[in-house]
Design an enzyme around this catalytic site. Structure first.
Site, PDB file in Angstrom:
ATOM      1  N   ARG A 160     -47.118  86.735  22.853  1.00 56.67           N
ATOM      2  CA  ARG A 160     -47.178  87.548  21.626  1.00 56.67           C
ATOM      3  C   ARG A 160     -47.349  89.043  21.921  1.00 56.67           C
ATOM      4  O   ARG A 160     -46.931  89.882  21.132  1.00 56.67           O
ATOM      5  CB  ARG A 160     -48.315  87.052  20.725  1.00 56.67           C
ATOM      6  CG  ARG A 160     -47.976  85.725  20.065  1.00 56.67           C
ATOM      7  CD  ARG A 160     -49.075  85.245  19.158  1.00 56.67           C
ATOM      8  NE  ARG A 160     -48.619  84.106  18.375  1.00 56.67           N
ATOM      9  CZ  ARG A 160     -49.361  83.473  17.486  1.00 56.67           C
ATOM     10  NH1 ARG A 160     -50.601  83.858  17.269  1.00 56.67           N
ATOM     11  NH2 ARG A 160     -48.875  82.459  16.802  1.00 56.67           N
ATOM     12  N   LYS A 197     -45.224  63.623  10.296  1.00 60.70           N
ATOM     13  CA  LYS A 197     -45.231  63.271   8.879  1.00 60.70           C
ATOM     14  C   LYS A 197     -44.092  63.883   8.079  1.00 60.70           C
ATOM     15  O   LYS A 197     -43.801  65.066   8.204  1.00 60.70           O
ATOM     16  CB  LYS A 197     -46.557  63.702   8.247  1.00 60.70           C
ATOM     17  CG  LYS A 197     -47.748  62.934   8.792  1.00 60.70           C
ATOM     18  CD  LYS A 197     -49.021  63.373   8.118  1.00 60.70           C
ATOM     19  CE  LYS A 197     -50.201  62.521   8.580  1.00 60.70           C
ATOM     20  NZ  LYS A 197     -51.452  62.924   7.930  1.00 60.70           N
ATOM     21  N   GLY A 241     -45.257  75.011  16.018  1.00 61.15           N
ATOM     22  CA  GLY A 241     -46.183  74.904  17.144  1.00 61.15           C
ATOM     23  C   GLY A 241     -45.796  73.966  18.261  1.00 61.15           C
ATOM     24  O   GLY A 241     -45.702  74.361  19.428  1.00 61.15           O
ATOM     25  N   GLY A 256     -46.653  78.936  11.098  1.00 65.25           N
ATOM     26  CA  GLY A 256     -46.741  78.802   9.646  1.00 65.25           C
ATOM     27  C   GLY A 256     -45.768  79.709   8.918  1.00 65.25           C
ATOM     28  O   GLY A 256     -45.155  79.332   7.914  1.00 65.25           O
TER      29      GLY A 256
END
Length: 396
Positions: free
Chosen positions: A35, A198, A354, A377
């Site tokens: 980053r 999921k 992620g 996100g």
């Protein structure tokens, strides 16, 4: 898109929001500086113009309290090493010390402010806090894609105080271009691979990307909800019982959009969720009781490979097996290899989320794909079609 390339920063102080929320070990040493490296082009452009840079970021979750382990003092040396410049450090992010450090900053110099989240006002999106921060610079640059989905003081509210001098940094611009390639301007055929555990966490993404893609590969734990909905016997595999009807609805919607959906046809199954468990290959629709699916099987890998090698634009979000266990990483590795090969043949490939990002870094695929997103996100919310607060603030 208003980027820093549209402005000359000569003799200007650029207040740059970055995302230096980096992983650290027990000794507070940075274990992955990606980053920091990612914002280097933005910093270099401003310095080359003859401007100075004031970096602001958060680190961890101090929840409005000053905690030594979350101090940015601990990362100054690494930031200096990666950016190739001496870094001045302010022990405050707002207040007299910060204002003095900012006012004394000369062209060509870099100042790092203390952790923004030492102030509760940051996460609350407090206007007065944003105003104090704004006083430190002449221009505002948002280069923190990883926090663009947060309406915090430094990521969104502060932009209100820079009507004509607010810009996207080069990292942010690259992230937005990469997502645009998948959702709007990508060369066809476009293939999206969605994995992970999921269906429920990916519903909005699926609904938003269906009009844009030609192929949808569904893998990982979420595939078993689809397989069971289609009448398959999945043994003890992961399943969301309350999402079976939804899985069928998604398949129906895909048909309406002429999107081909590819589910695994076979799986590597195990007797327990353990790397040392007995394992074997199985037809995915006939997994025996007491066994669970842990990875995509060899036939599935071949089928996915064929689809990917015929794709021109690829989005990958989520692994297709329990890659953290060496005995069940072959499916995700094969997928990485296929995407790398497609990229070599000229496809544009975007990896985000992620677990997918962790995989490409860990297994050496980061340089073999077109773009690895720095924002988990934020990228997911972009794929869901949401306008992120940090992006809306620059655009208005």
């Amino acid at each position: 898109m208003k980027t820093i390339n549209d402005f000359n920063f000569k003799d200007k102080k650029a207040l740059v929001r970055v995302d230096f929320n980096v992983p650290q070990d027990d000794q507070l040493k940075i274990t992955d500086n990606t980053r920091i490296t990612a914002v280097k082009p933005t910093v270099e452009k401003i310095l080359k113009d003859g401007g100075s840079v004031i970096l602001m970021t958060h680190l961890g979750r101090p929840k409005g309290e000053v905690k030594a382990e979350f101090s940015l003092k601990n990362i100054v040396d690494e930031v200096s090493k990666v950016l190739g410049h001496e870094i001045k450090f302010s022990e405050e992010s707002v207040g007299e010390k910060a204002e003095k450090a900012a006012s004394e900053l000369q062209s060509g110099e870099i100042l790092l402010l203390e952790n923004l989240r030492f102030h509760k006002e940051e996460e609350k999106g407090d206007d007065a806090f944003a105003k104090k921060l704004s006083k430190l610079g002449d221009a505002y640059v948002n280069d923190a894609f990883g926090t663009a989905h947060r309406a915090h003081a430094s990521t969104a509210v502060i932009a209100n105080y820079f009507e004509s001098t607010k810009f996207f940094g080069l990292l942010m611009a690259d992230e937005l271009k990469a997502i645009d390639k998948v959702l709007k301007s990508g060369e066809k055929p476009i293939t999206a691979i969605l994995g992970g555990s999921k269906v429920s966490t990916k519903i909005t993404i699926i609904e938003n990307i269906l009009p844009a893609v030609d192929n949808l590969i569904i893998g990982g734990g979420m595939a078993f909800t689809f397989i069971k909905a289609l009448g398959g016997k999945i043994g003890n595999s992961l399943v969301e019982e309350d999402k079976l009807a939804l899985a069928l609805e998604i398949l129906e919607k895909a048909k309406e959009h002429n999107v081909k959906v590819y589910l695994p046809s076979d799986a590597v199954i195990a007797e327990s969720f353990s790397n040392d468990a007995d394992k074997k290959d199985s037809d995915i629709y006939h997994i025996p009781e007491g066994w669970m699916g842990m990875d995509a099987g060899p036939k599935s890998r071949e089928q996915f490979n064929d689809v990917l090698l015929n794709s021109r634009t690829i989005l990958w979000n989520g692994p297709i097996g329990v890659f953290e266990m060496s005995n069940f990483s072959a499916g995700t590795e094969a997928l990485g290899e296929s995407i790398a090969e497609a990229t070599k043949l000229g496809a544009f490939s975007l990896v985000g989320g992620g677990d997918s990002v962790a995989f490409v870094k860990q297994f050496g695929y980061a340089d073999k794909v077109s773009y690895v997103s720095t924002g988990g996100g934020a990228m997911l919310e972009s794929l869901e079609g949401l306008e992120l607060p940090g992006i809306a603030a620059i655009n208005k």
